[in-house]
Design an enzyme around this catalytic site. Structure first.
Site, PDB file in Angstrom:
ATOM      1  N   MET A   1     -12.076   4.883  -0.506  1.00  0.00           N
ATOM      2  CA  MET A   1     -12.694   5.152   0.799  1.00  0.00           C
ATOM      3  C   MET A   1     -13.307   6.541   0.731  1.00  0.00           C
ATOM      4  SD  MET A   1      -9.737   3.439   3.110  1.00  0.00           S
ATOM      5  CE  MET A   1      -8.597   3.488   1.734  1.00  0.00           C
TER       6      MET A   1
ATOM      7  N   MET B   1     -11.710  -5.496   5.397  1.00  0.00           N
ATOM      8  CA  MET B   1     -10.936  -4.516   6.164  1.00  0.00           C
ATOM      9  C   MET B   1     -10.645  -5.114   7.543  1.00  0.00           C
ATOM     10  SD  MET B   1     -10.178  -1.896   4.389  1.00  0.00           S
ATOM     11  CE  MET B   1      -9.287  -1.166   5.762  1.00  0.00           C
TER      12      MET B   1
ATOM     13  N   ASP C   1      -4.756   3.795  -1.824  1.00  0.00           N
ATOM     14  CA  ASP C   1      -5.847   4.138  -0.909  1.00  0.00           C
ATOM     15  C   ASP C   1      -6.308   5.563  -1.144  1.00  0.00           C
ATOM     16  OD1 ASP C   1      -6.111   1.795   0.862  1.00  0.00           O
ATOM     17  OD2 ASP C   1      -4.019   2.225   1.351  1.00  0.00           O
TER      18      ASP C   1
ATOM     19  N   SER D   1       0.847  -1.201   0.000  1.00  0.00           N
ATOM     20  CA  SER D   1       0.000   0.000   0.000  1.00  0.00           C
ATOM     21  C   SER D   1       0.877   1.243   0.000  1.00  0.00           C
ATOM     22  CB  SER D   1      -0.909   0.003   1.227  1.00  0.00           C
ATOM     23  OG  SER D   1      -1.516   1.272   1.334  1.00  0.00           O
TER      24      SER D   1
ATOM     25  N   HIS E   1      -8.457   1.347  -3.919  1.00  0.00           N
ATOM     26  CA  HIS E   1      -9.401   1.162  -2.818  1.00  0.00           C
ATOM     27  C   HIS E   1     -10.021   2.526  -2.502  1.00  0.00           C
ATOM     28  CE1 HIS E   1      -9.692   0.076   1.794  1.00  0.00           C
ATOM     29  NE2 HIS E   1     -10.874   0.234   1.238  1.00  0.00           N
TER      30      HIS E   1
ATOM     31  N   ASP F   1      -6.877  -6.250   4.268  1.00  0.00           N
ATOM     32  CA  ASP F   1      -6.262  -4.925   4.289  1.00  0.00           C
ATOM     33  C   ASP F   1      -6.257  -4.343   5.695  1.00  0.00           C
ATOM     34  OD1 ASP F   1      -5.305  -2.430   3.656  1.00  0.00           O
ATOM     35  OD2 ASP F   1      -7.031  -1.834   2.446  1.00  0.00           O
TER      36      ASP F   1
ATOM     37  N   MET G   1      -8.782   8.435  -0.021  1.00  0.00           N
ATOM     38  CA  MET G   1      -9.618   8.826   1.134  1.00  0.00           C
ATOM     39  C   MET G   1     -10.068  10.269   0.972  1.00  0.00           C
ATOM     40  SD  MET G   1      -7.214   7.389   4.171  1.00  0.00           S
ATOM     41  CE  MET G   1      -6.506   5.737   4.130  1.00  0.00           C
TER      42      MET G   1
ATOM     43  N   HIS H   1      -1.315  -1.268  -4.252  1.00  0.00           N
ATOM     44  CA  HIS H   1      -2.570  -0.871  -3.616  1.00  0.00           C
ATOM     45  C   HIS H   1      -2.563   0.641  -3.386  1.00  0.00           C
ATOM     46  CE1 HIS H   1      -6.115  -1.810  -1.090  1.00  0.00           C
ATOM     47  NE2 HIS H   1      -5.667  -0.889  -0.249  1.00  0.00           N
TER      48      HIS H   1
HETATM   49  C1  DX5 Z   1      -6.333   1.719   5.632  1.00  0.00           C
HETATM   50  C2  DX5 Z   1      -5.904   1.374   4.245  1.00  0.00           C
HETATM   51  C3  DX5 Z   1      -4.818   0.386   4.161  1.00  0.00           C
HETATM   52  C4  DX5 Z   1      -3.521   0.811   4.785  1.00  0.00           C
HETATM   53  C5  DX5 Z   1      -2.851  -0.432   5.303  1.00  0.00           C
HETATM   54  O1  DX5 Z   1      -7.486   2.494   5.585  1.00  0.00           O
HETATM   55  O2  DX5 Z   1      -6.982   0.867   3.489  1.00  0.00           O
HETATM   56  O3  DX5 Z   1      -4.594  -0.034   2.817  1.00  0.00           O
HETATM   57  O4  DX5 Z   1      -2.673   1.467   3.900  1.00  0.00           O
HETATM   58  O5  DX5 Z   1      -1.756  -0.039   6.030  1.00  0.00           O
HETATM   59  P1  DX5 Z   1      -1.063  -0.989   7.094  1.00  0.00           P
HETATM   60  O6  DX5 Z   1      -0.563  -2.190   6.356  1.00  0.00           O
HETATM   61  O7  DX5 Z   1       0.041  -0.131   7.633  1.00  0.00           O
HETATM   62  O8  DX5 Z   1      -2.090  -1.351   8.123  1.00  0.00           O
HETATM   63 ZN    ZN Z   2      -6.579  -0.066   1.467  1.00  0.00          ZN
END
Ligand code: DX5
Ligand code: ZN
Length: 239
Positions: free
Chosen positions: A90, A159, A57, A30, A88, A197, A59, A55
């Site tokens: 969010m 998650m 993320d 990620s 992903h 994840d 947000m 990956h």
């Molecule tokens: C959290 C994200 C994850 C995050 C995981 O909301 O969706 O993808 O980057 O990070 P680690 O592996 O550090 O928990």
């Molecule tokens: Zn993620």
């Protein structure tokens, strides 16, 4: 290949039913945990390592309390990344951005079950555009809400932390949900992969895979490691 006994005692759970490891384990680092001053290096690391997907993320500060990065960053990353980009979302009403991410060349688009009221329509639309479609479940959302869509999707994303931040601790109950997702997939004949994840590390990776995971997302445990390529290698071959 026979399954190996897993260390359920680590999370004080009843022993897992062993699921033979008859599949490759995919690793999706990620980018959220990378040094944003050196994103190109992080993408190159993913290109040249045993990582399978990158990956990303996204947000929005609404669906989750944090804001990460958006389209300009994904566009730059896409120019350099040779591995499938696993996005992903969010964000609230993620369907607003399906076209944009398609234009940016992403391969997998994962929407949250909690964020979209017409998942069936948008999963079909993502497929029409030629991308793979995933559905993510927050820790409080039961797996059985996927019963009537699991046969259509490519990825079930469990998650294993509350979304919004990297570096959080794995929620042990996620192991049950992974197992339930595996059972649902087997029962329905779905081809969906199970992606996990949040909080994935070398201590819990074996249990997560044994519960049924196909894809491990790892942020901190890759990009904060002294040797990220080795961290990817170790996760991929933990079983
Ligand atoms: C959290 C994200 C994850 C995050 C995981 O909301 O969706 O993808 O980057 O990070 P680690 O592996 O550090 O928990
Ligand atoms: Zn993620």
């Amino acid at each position: 290949m026979p399954g190996r006994l897993c260390n359920d005692w680590a999370y004080n759970l009843k022993p897992l039913k062993l699921i033979p490891l008859d599949r490759p384990v995919l690793i999706a680092p990620s980018l959220l945990a990378a040094d944003f001053l050196h994103l190109a290096e992080a993408v190159e690391l993913v290109n040249q390592s045993e990582a399978d997907w990158l990956h990303l993320d996204i947000m929005d500060g609404m669906f989750v309390p944090n804001i990460s990065f958006g389209m300009p960053v994904v566009e730059s990353v896409a120019r350099l990344c040779h591995k499938p980009m696993d996005v992903h979302l969010m964000i609230v009403q993620p369907e607003r951005y399906i076209d944009v991410f398609h234009q940016l060349g992403v391969h997998h688009l994962i929407l949250h079950y909690e964020a979209s009221v017409h998942l069936h329509r948008y999963v079909e639309y993502i497929h029409q555009l030629g991308m793979q479609a995933g559905v993510a479940l927050n820790p409080h959302t039961p797996v059985n809400v996927l019963k009537d869509i699991v046969h259509l999707i490519d990825i079930v994303l469990i998650m294993s932390v509350n979304p919004g931040f990297g570096g959080q601790a794995f929620i042990p109950h996620s192991l049950h949900k992974i197992r339930e997702a595996k059972e649902l997939i087997l029962k329905t004949g779905s081809a969906a992969k199970i992606e996990v994840d949040g909080g994935v590390d070398l201590q819990n990776a074996a249990q997560i895979i044994q519960a049924g995971a196909d894809v491990l997302v790892a942020g901190s445990n890759v990009f904060r490691a002294a040797d990220p390529a080795r961290a990817i290698h170790l996760l991929k071959h933990v079983l």
